[in-house]
Design an enzyme around this catalytic site. Structure first.
Site, PDB file in Angstrom:
ATOM      1  CE  LYS A   1      18.142 -54.000 -13.098  1.00 59.23           C
ATOM      2  NZ  LYS A   1      18.951 -53.219 -12.137  1.00 59.23           N
ATOM      3  NE  ARG A  60      13.557 -46.417  -5.638  1.00 56.24           N
ATOM      4  CZ  ARG A  60      14.796 -46.050  -5.319  1.00 56.24           C
ATOM      5  NH1 ARG A  60      15.062 -44.793  -5.006  1.00 56.24           N
ATOM      6  NH2 ARG A  60      15.771 -46.922  -5.281  1.00 56.24           N
TER       7      ARG A  60
END
Ligand code: BES
Ligand code: ZN
Ligand code: ZN
Length: 514
Positions: A288, A362
């Site tokens: 990020k 996830r």
């Protein structure tokens, strides 16, 4: 936690440091705009001011808009030295002032009174009657949340910073009333759960890596008398938890899976709760940008909320069995990190093609969801700071909900009741289709890396791991779990504790209605 008591003594006689009254705005056209109106609860205080309290507050600039706080020295008119008038917006057309308005107003008032020790709230008539129990709940929750402050890490106290209010009393018509007492007790338990969640979120990520987080969660649950199990990396390897390991083994601080059980006697319905516990999300090899990355210390908000919900359940004792599954990992960059192109065999055997290591939530959640279903729950609720797409679609206040329609509707209704809005979102077939993998059972994200319907891709991926017949809901809290702005209402800067109150309300709903 700050103690909260009920009082039916006339507020004018209370030896407290400040009394909070409510102030409604009006649309009446006065010379200086509109004159505010005192809300129910303030009657005796108004009499002590010889009917000139609203007028005096108006002179000080008070208008009664929601959250506005105007302080006034009482100069002996009542026992308390200060009156704080908090705005409640327009006079409700019919029925009581909306709960969320009361909750925010009570918090704003208590925050504005930092530095005072004892504060009494004389807000619109939280009566013991059923229809007003909601008002009392909201005022008590708001007041307690208004005292929240994260201890932080400063080595010296901040000059000029006033301490939070140390005790709160809420004026009711009958302080011995059973319903009122139960509401006060519930508010203490619920706001302690919210505060615990916030504390975990606000903890610096170097202080809360997966093993530490697991230990703290296990300790809190055990202290509450709950059954806890912690799987370490060895146990996870042995069990075949491929998703949790793929993400977690990139860090020196190995992953965990914490299970907490609340099983009251006679409960027939079983609820499974799953929460994302990424103690820090660098994005891994999809690293990020540095700016704002620090906020990814909040990527364990789902797990923190659920662990706190479990502790609260032990005190609230609803008649429903609840088991929490909390996968914890740190998404780091190292020689043992997972990479784009990897194929991971998940818990239960499905194979996933990794395309973006930043979609790590996830991966750990799918393992936990499959594990949860082995205990045959009747409902499965999962919550996670899953996608930036949720923030783009619904903003910072409203969570996104995907899953089985009826359960999603119940999540939404619970959110509306408690002031933690959660909005149902679809999982379109084409979004799922876009996640078909050339080499494995499913890609972790859209195989063309198309970000369209980003939040929905998260839902589509998780659905793949849920048995068709099971009512389930995925609550994406990427936006509402963390508040970066200045304090507002009962939200302080940092972790918000969303969706603790929603989940507790929904679990009580399931206990009552199946
Ligand atoms: N933890 C983030 C999601 C997030 C974003 C939470 C902003 C809170 C605020 C998550 O793991 C993530 O990075 N998601 C990616 C998914 C993408 C790679 C498919 C995202 O949202 O960009
Ligand atoms: Zn990520
Ligand atoms: Zn994440």
């Amino acid at each position: 936690m700050t103690p909260l008591s009920l009082s039916d003594t006339d507020p004018v006689e209370l030896a407290v440091d400040a009394i909070v009254v409510g102030l409604h705005s009006t649309n009446g056209a006065g010379a200086n705009g509109s004159a505010p109106l005192l809300a129910p609860g303030a009657e005796s205080v108004a009499v002590a001011f010889e009917g000139r309290l609203a007028e005096t507050l108006a002179l000080l600039g008070a208008t009664g808009t929601v959250g506005e706080v105007t302080k006034l020295a009482t100069l002996g008119t009542v026992s308390a030295p200060v009156i704080a008038a908090v705005g409640l917006g327009p006079v409700p057309e019919d029925g009581p002032t909306p709960s969320e308005t009361l909750r925010r107003a009570a918090a704003s008032a208590v925050r504005a009174l930092a530095g005072s020790a004892k504060v009494a709230l004389a807000l619109p008539a939280p009566d013991s009657h059923e229809e007003d129990a909601g008002s009392l709940r909201a005022i008590a929750e708001g007041a307690l949340l208004g005292t929240y402050r994260f201890a932080g890490y400063r080595t010296k106290p901040q000059p000029g910073r006033r301490d939070p209010v140390t005790s709160v009393s809420v004026h009711v018509s009958d302080a011995a009333d059973k319903t009122a007492k139960a509401e006060a007790k519930r508010a203490a338990v619920v706001t302690a759960a919210v505060a615990r969640t916030r504390d975990w979120i606000n903890t610096a990520p170097n202080e809360l890596r997966p093993p530490t987080f697991a230990t703290q969660v296990a300790q809190a649950a055990a202290d509450a008398g709950l059954e806890v199990d912690v799987m370490d990396e060895k146990a996870l390897k042995k069990g075949g938890y491929g998703g949790i390991l793929a993400v977690g083994m990139g860090s020196e601080a190995p992953p965990r899976l914490v299970t907490i059980s609340y099983a009251p006697k006679g409960a027939t319905t079983k609820v499974a709760l799953v929460g994302k516990g990424i103690t820090f999300d660098t994005g891994g090899y999809a690293v990020k940008p540095a700016q704002g990355m620090w906020e990814m210390k909040s990527d364990m908000s789902g797990a923190a909320a659920i662990a706190s919900v479990m502790v609260a359940l032990a005190a609230l004792k609803p008649k429903v069995a609840v088991r929490a599954y909390l996968p914890m990992a740190e998404n780091m960059i190292s020689g043992s990190s997972y990479r784009p192109g990897d194929v991971v065999t998940m818990y239960g055997g499905k194979r996933v093609e990794v395309l973006n290591p930043d979609a790590e939530g996830r991966m750990i959640l799918a393992d936990a969801i499959v594990r949860a279903q082995e205990d045959s729950p009747d409902y499965l609720l999962e919550t996670s700071t899953l996608t930036g797409g949720q923030v783009i679609a619904l903003g910072k206040r409203v969570a996104g909900v995907m899953g089985e329609d009826a359960l999603c509707a119940r999540v939404r209704a619970a959110g509306e009741r408690v002031g933690e809005p959660a909005w149902p979102m679809p999982i379109p077939d084409e979004v799922r289709k876009g996640m078909d993998s050339d080499v494995a059972d499913i890609s972790q994200v859209n195989s063309g890396m198309d970000r369209a319907g980003h939040m929905l891709q998260g839902g589509a991926f998780l659905r793949e791991f849920v048995t068709e017949a099971l009512p389930w809901a995925h609550i994406d809290i990427a936006g509402p779990s963390y508040h970066s702005g200045e304090p507002t209402g009962y939200w302080t800067k940092g972790g918000t504790g969303v969706p603790v109150r929603l989940l507790l309300d929904l679990i009580e709903d399931i206990a009552a209605n199946g």
